[in-house]
Design a protein around this motif. Structure first.
Motif, short mmCIF file in Angstrom:
data_model
loop_
_atom_site.label_atom_id
_atom_site.label_comp_id
_atom_site.label_asym_id
_atom_site.label_seq_id
_atom_site.Cartn_x
_atom_site.Cartn_y
_atom_site.Cartn_z
N LEU A 232 -40.66 -3.40 14.38
CA LEU A 232 -40.14 -2.47 13.46
C LEU A 232 -39.08 -1.28 13.98
O LEU A 232 -38.00 -1.11 13.43
CB LEU A 232 -41.43 -1.44 12.44
N ALA A 233 -39.57 -1.10 15.12
CA ALA A 233 -38.70 -0.34 15.90
C ALA A 233 -37.23 -0.75 16.32
O ALA A 233 -36.33 -0.14 16.26
CB ALA A 233 -39.19 0.45 17.25
N LYS A 234 -37.32 -2.05 16.57
CA LYS A 234 -36.33 -2.82 16.99
C LYS A 234 -35.20 -3.13 16.04
O LYS A 234 -34.03 -3.04 16.06
CB LYS A 234 -36.75 -3.84 17.77
N TRP A 235 -35.92 -3.49 14.76
CA TRP A 235 -35.41 -4.29 13.85
C TRP A 235 -35.03 -3.46 12.53
O TRP A 235 -34.12 -3.69 11.57
CB TRP A 235 -35.88 -5.55 13.31
N GLU A 262 -35.42 -2.07 28.08
CA GLU A 262 -34.75 -3.39 28.16
C GLU A 262 -34.45 -4.05 26.73
O GLU A 262 -33.55 -4.86 26.81
CB GLU A 262 -35.70 -4.43 28.65
N LEU A 263 -34.94 -3.40 25.66
CA LEU A 263 -34.69 -4.02 24.27
C LEU A 263 -33.11 -3.63 23.95
O LEU A 263 -32.72 -2.68 24.22
CB LEU A 263 -35.47 -3.47 23.35
N VAL A 264 -32.48 -4.76 23.48
CA VAL A 264 -31.19 -4.52 22.91
C VAL A 264 -31.16 -4.12 21.60
O VAL A 264 -31.75 -4.81 20.61
CB VAL A 264 -30.31 -5.85 23.45
N ASP A 265 -30.39 -3.16 21.13
CA ASP A 265 -30.18 -2.89 19.72
C ASP A 265 -29.32 -3.91 19.20
O ASP A 265 -28.14 -4.08 19.52
CB ASP A 265 -29.46 -1.58 19.70
N PRO A 266 -29.86 -4.53 18.00
CA PRO A 266 -29.08 -5.64 17.55
C PRO A 266 -27.60 -5.18 16.84
O PRO A 266 -26.93 -5.86 16.66
CB PRO A 266 -29.89 -6.41 16.53
N SER A 268 -25.53 -2.76 17.91
CA SER A 268 -24.68 -1.94 18.59
C SER A 268 -24.64 -3.01 20.03
O SER A 268 -23.60 -3.05 20.50
CB SER A 268 -24.83 -0.52 19.21
N GLY A 269 -25.52 -3.53 20.36
CA GLY A 269 -25.51 -4.39 21.61
C GLY A 269 -25.73 -3.66 22.59
O GLY A 269 -25.93 -4.07 23.91
N LYS A 270 -25.96 -2.40 22.51
CA LYS A 270 -26.45 -1.40 23.74
C LYS A 270 -27.97 -1.39 23.74
O LYS A 270 -28.89 -1.65 22.97
CB LYS A 270 -25.88 0.11 23.28
N SER A 271 -28.30 -0.56 24.98
CA SER A 271 -29.82 -0.45 24.90
C SER A 271 -30.46 0.22 23.92
O SER A 271 -29.97 1.19 23.06
CB SER A 271 -30.21 0.59 26.08
N THR A 276 -33.57 6.09 20.62
CA THR A 276 -35.10 6.22 20.68
C THR A 276 -35.63 7.52 21.53
O THR A 276 -35.20 7.76 22.50
CB THR A 276 -35.69 5.14 21.34
N VAL A 277 -36.50 8.00 21.20
CA VAL A 277 -37.36 9.23 22.16
C VAL A 277 -38.75 8.57 22.01
O VAL A 277 -39.37 8.10 21.02
CB VAL A 277 -37.16 10.45 21.12
N LEU A 278 -39.25 8.81 23.08
CA LEU A 278 -40.50 8.18 23.43
C LEU A 278 -41.40 9.43 24.00
O LEU A 278 -40.98 10.25 24.74
CB LEU A 278 -40.66 7.02 24.57
#
Length: 572
Positions: A232-235, A262-266, A268-271, A276-278
């Motif tokens: 959910l966070a990624k997509w 390491e995840l790529v934002d679909p 923008s193609g950036k990290s 994101t705030v963890l």
């Protein structure tokens, strides 16, 4: 801890204890005595040490530099702490939440003399390549803008504007403070009309969550709560992600901290970390800090909401937070309620989830906070208090099933135990994608319910005694499970499905069911339907047909129509 000489102390006031100035909070006041919960390891603190009052509640420093950062439960930046303390956090370690030396490029949006009020946007800072940080007037300030700094580079601690208020001149900086337990104000709540698109078919198609809504993901150990939240966070189509690891195991939180950068934002193609705030608060950290970490995360989410962003907050898991409440309540010798939890557990859960919503901000923009909380019931028992109370205050319930997880069916969301109360609010949005969506979803859910009843008969006497029309129900239910509900997070195409393709896939399978029942009534067998050449293509469509290839989906639908027509002619 209990301190004396605290006549001037207020409830929830921040304090510092001992020579190491351990950070804590007043949680009970009785005469001149105050009970303090300390958010750090209090071992070796002896009676007689001084307690220092700060005069303010536990507050966060909100400003540029939060995005992409990793905090603990009391907003200490863990990379900064590691640079000072090494692998272990020293007691009393204090690192500013934001980099006080870094200069940010500020661009003003208003001029001196303008009337401003709480929430007014006076400028912006490019926080990351994806997030424009809007500099706002604090909610409790209103008046005339006396001066504003020209475009240039400033630190978060420099004054960039001044507002003449009724009580005097108020300086404005790039960063502002806000009490974590106090919800940030807004003009009004608005009705939820659009879903948070996640790309997960079982969620978007069958159990959607509204943008600005609340959802619970309950499940036992190993059912995939964390992995579902990762997806959910990624997509999801949220602008900002706030992820709270509340009381999780250290190795699991380590995986999150390693994987997210390491995840790529679909989009923008950036990290993905650029939006994101963890917040990492592991199970070996002080239990009191676990309790406050939830408020830290939701306050950050509201801050970005006030800028007009759509924020998704993932809390993993609220059960660990409730356990912290139980432990603190026990130390305070409060009367326990069900399973030892405090009597105010339901109230605290309600206070947390009600801070979600779609609002009209003080600046007049639309902003949302969507809260998705994982629940870890012991032994997967959904009747325990945390799950039951969470169910009362959330409108979406994605129940994870251990049998599905053991069968490697992911996401392991049960289609029989889950529900969503956002079906009606988002129906108009879905109808703009596909007018037949409400009817198709209802028919698919009916098939699942019929299949569940038939499975009880099959367990007793076997499937061979069922007529072909009922065997077809079992077959189509399997098609729906394998072709739509099951999703491969490692497949380049299957890991995300846009709504239009989801609706097209559902239509194709329901066509097989509707026409198949007619053909069976004319004398064909369910085996003839299941052996059609198009069936394999239908199951593989989720990973073989690109998400934007609408023509390929139309060709598949036409292939199914042609083969069903040929089978009907032969049956006649």
């Amino acid at each position: 801890m209990e301190a004396s000489g605290m006549l001037n102390a207020q409830m929830y006031e921040s304090v510092e204890v001992g020579d190491e100035r351990l950070f804590g909070e007043v949680i009970r006041v009785s005469g001149d005595r105050a009970t303090i919960q300390v958010y750090e390891d209090p071992s070796m603190v002896k009676p007689g040490v001084p307690v220092y009052l700060t005069g303010s509640p536990f507050s966060l420093l909100l400003g540029p530099g939060m995005m992409g950062n990793i905090y603990d439960g009391i907003q200490r930046p863990l990379p900064g702490v590691a640079a000072r303390s090494g692998a272990f956090i020293r007691r009393g370690e204090k690192v500013p939440p934001l980099d006080l030396q870094r200069k940010w490029k500020f661009a003003p949006r208003v001029q001196a003399g303008a009337e401003v009020a709480g929430g007014s946007i006076i400028g912006s800072v490019p926080e990351t390549e994806q997030v424009e940080h809007k500099i706002m007037i604090p909610p409790n300030v209103a008046g005339t803008l006396e001066h504003i700094a020209p475009e240039g580079e400033y630190t978060v601690d420099e004054v960039i504007a001044a507002v003449k208020t009724a009580s005097g001149l108020r300086e404005i900086k790039l960063a502002q403070k806000w009490a974590a337990r106090t919800p940030r104000p807004f003009q009004r709540r608005e009705a939820i009309v659009a879903p948070l698109v996640t790309g997960q078919r079982v969620i978007d198609t069958f159990f959607p969550i509204g943008r600005g809504g609340t959802a619970a993901i309950p499940g036992g150990f190993g059912t995939g709560k964390t992995m579902t939240q990762h997806a959910l966070a990624k997509w999801s189509d949220a602008d900002i992600i706030v992820y709270i690891g509340c009381g999780e195991r250290g190795n699991e939180m380590t995986n999150v901290l390693k994987e997210f950068p390491e995840l790529v934002d679909p989009r923008s193609g950036k990290s993905l970390m650029q939006r994101t705030v963890l917040i990492a608060n592991t199970s070996n950290m002080p239990v009191a800090a676990r309790e406050v970490s939830i408020y830290t995360g939701i306050t950050m989410a509201e801050y970005y909401r006030d800028m007009g962003y759509h924020v998704a907050l993932m809390a993993d898991s609220t059960s660990r937070w409730a356990e912290a409440l139980r432990e603190l309540s026990g130390r305070l010798e409060e009367l326990p309620a069900e399973e030892g939890f405090p009597a105010y557990l339901a109230t605290r859960l309600a206070q947390f989830y009600e801070r979600a919503g779609k609002v009209r901000t003080l600046a007049g923009d639309e902003g949302t906070v969507t809260v998705i909380g994982a629940v870890s019931p012991p032994g997967g028992d959904f009747s325990e208090p945390v799950t039951q109370h969470t169910r009362r205050f959330t409108r979406c319930f994605w129940a994870l099933d251990k049998d599905l997880a053991n069968a490697r069916h992911y996401p392991a969301i049960s289609w029989l135990k889950s529900y969503s109360e956002y079906i009606e609010p988002v129906q108009a949005w879905w109808e703009s994608i596909d007018p037949e969506w409400p009817a198709m979803r209802s028919r698919a859910m009916e098939i699942f319910q019929r299949e569940d009843r038939l499975q009880q008969i099959v367990k007793l006497v076997g499937p061979d005694v069922l007529p072909d029309s009922q065997r077809l129900v079992l077959f189509v239910a399997d098609l729906l499970k394998n072709g739509i509900l099951q999703q491969n997070a490692f497949d380049e195409i299957d890991r995300y499905t846009p709504p239009a393709k989801q609706a097209a896939m559902l239509r194709v399978i329901l066509q097989i069911y509707d026409r198949g029942q007619e053909i069976v009534a004319k004398g064909a067998t369910w085996q003839q339907i299941s052996s059609m050449e198009c069936i394999r293509a239908v199951v593989r469509a989720k990973s073989s047909i690109p998400n934007d290839d609408t023509e390929a989906m139309k060709r598949l639908e036409q292939q199914v129509t042609n083969e069903l027509a040929a089978l009907e002619r032969s049956a006649s």
